[in-house]
Design a protein around this motif. Sequence first.
Motif, mmCIF file in Angstrom:
data_model
loop_
_atom_site.group_PDB
_atom_site.id
_atom_site.type_symbol
_atom_site.label_atom_id
_atom_site.label_comp_id
_atom_site.label_asym_id
_atom_site.label_seq_id
_atom_site.Cartn_x
_atom_site.Cartn_y
_atom_site.Cartn_z
ATOM 1 N N ILE A 133 56.772 35.009 67.367
ATOM 2 C CA ILE A 133 57.046 33.606 67.104
ATOM 3 C C ILE A 133 56.613 32.829 68.345
ATOM 4 N N GLU A 134 55.713 31.874 68.167
ATOM 5 C CA GLU A 134 55.266 31.029 69.271
ATOM 6 C C GLU A 134 55.858 29.637 69.091
ATOM 7 N N ALA A 135 56.224 29.013 70.216
ATOM 8 C CA ALA A 135 56.893 27.707 70.156
ATOM 9 C C ALA A 135 55.931 26.523 70.219
ATOM 10 N N ASN A 136 54.847 26.646 70.966
ATOM 11 C CA ASN A 136 53.953 25.507 71.208
ATOM 12 C C ASN A 136 52.509 25.822 70.896
ATOM 13 N N PRO A 137 51.944 25.311 69.838
ATOM 14 C CA PRO A 137 52.627 24.684 68.713
ATOM 15 C C PRO A 137 53.361 25.744 67.893
ATOM 16 N N ALA A 138 54.367 25.320 67.164
ATOM 17 C CA ALA A 138 55.235 26.247 66.438
ATOM 18 C C ALA A 138 54.468 26.974 65.332
ATOM 19 N N HIS A 139 54.465 28.301 65.416
ATOM 20 C CA HIS A 139 53.852 29.140 64.379
ATOM 21 C C HIS A 139 54.240 30.595 64.614
ATOM 22 N N ILE A 140 53.955 31.426 63.623
ATOM 23 C CA ILE A 140 54.118 32.873 63.779
ATOM 24 C C ILE A 140 52.716 33.449 63.856
ATOM 25 N N HIS A 141 52.425 34.082 64.984
ATOM 26 C CA HIS A 141 51.107 34.701 65.188
ATOM 27 C C HIS A 141 51.211 36.157 64.745
ATOM 28 N N ILE A 142 50.300 36.554 63.865
ATOM 29 C CA ILE A 142 50.298 37.921 63.328
ATOM 30 C C ILE A 142 48.921 38.518 63.568
ATOM 31 N N GLU A 143 48.885 39.718 64.161
ATOM 32 C CA GLU A 143 47.603 40.372 64.421
ATOM 33 C C GLU A 143 47.674 41.843 64.075
ATOM 34 N N GLN A 144 46.513 42.482 64.151
ATOM 35 C CA GLN A 144 46.344 43.873 63.738
ATOM 36 C C GLN A 144 46.705 44.021 62.262
ATOM 37 N N ILE A 145 46.099 43.161 61.455
ATOM 38 C CA ILE A 145 46.399 43.144 60.026
ATOM 39 C C ILE A 145 45.488 44.049 59.222
ATOM 40 N N GLY A 146 44.474 44.614 59.880
ATOM 41 C CA GLY A 146 43.624 45.553 59.165
ATOM 42 C C GLY A 146 42.145 45.315 59.281
ATOM 43 N N ALA A 147 41.691 44.138 59.643
ATOM 44 C CA ALA A 147 40.257 43.852 59.734
ATOM 45 C C ALA A 147 39.725 44.289 61.085
ATOM 46 N N GLY A 148 39.538 45.581 61.250
ATOM 47 C CA GLY A 148 38.990 46.081 62.502
ATOM 48 C C GLY A 148 40.038 46.487 63.509
ATOM 49 N N SER A 149 41.324 46.436 63.138
ATOM 50 C CA SER A 149 42.369 46.725 64.115
ATOM 51 C C SER A 149 42.291 48.152 64.636
ATOM 52 N N ALA A 150 41.759 49.073 63.854
ATOM 53 C CA ALA A 150 41.630 50.445 64.342
ATOM 54 C C ALA A 150 40.512 50.570 65.364
ATOM 55 N N LEU A 151 39.627 49.573 65.413
ATOM 56 C CA LEU A 151 38.490 49.621 66.315
ATOM 57 C C LEU A 151 38.811 49.076 67.691
#
Length: 185
Positions: A133-151
């Motif tokens: 959860i990031e405050a500035n600007p407010a959002h939820i950052h999500i990564e390693q969702i599958g598009a190349g994350s194994a690379l």
Amino acid sequence: MPYTQSSGVTLNAAMRSFLSRLDAATPGIPIHATSGVRTAEAQARALVTKRQLESDASVSRLYGNRSTIQEVLSVPNSPSAMASVLASQMRRGVFLSRHMRGDALDVRSRNLTRAQQEAVVNAARALGAKAIIEANPAHIHIEQIGAGSALVPSGGASRVPGWAWAAGGVLWLSGLAWLLSRRRR
């Protein structure tokens, strides 16, 4: 209710699949994507906003590769100046953000309670992603969702082969140059 996305947001197939699974895992919580795949220009615009809200030192701490972010922060806080640096980094196979490789997205959080935000983060993690959860600007950052994350190793920016995932799931042709440079060694 199916997930929604802001106008102009580019989502690749892996992002759309992940958002559908995240939406199914969080019934009753509106999932709205505010950012997906970013070009150098889009990343620069995001950084301009971030630098207006936080100090450069704070922005720098968000990224794992300090030299990569410092190169970007060394230029004026303008989209064109930073986009030029980011595009140069991309040509060298260096990506400041997983957004630029098509492996990160942002979900709106300002309309969610703290409990709902935590539920989204926990659901994303249960689906195998990293989420904060990031405050500035407010959002939820999500990564390693599958598009190349194994690379690509985690930890922010990293040097990756040019064939790693990029905008819209299109493979970077600069991978050929990287592969040829590896053959010469």
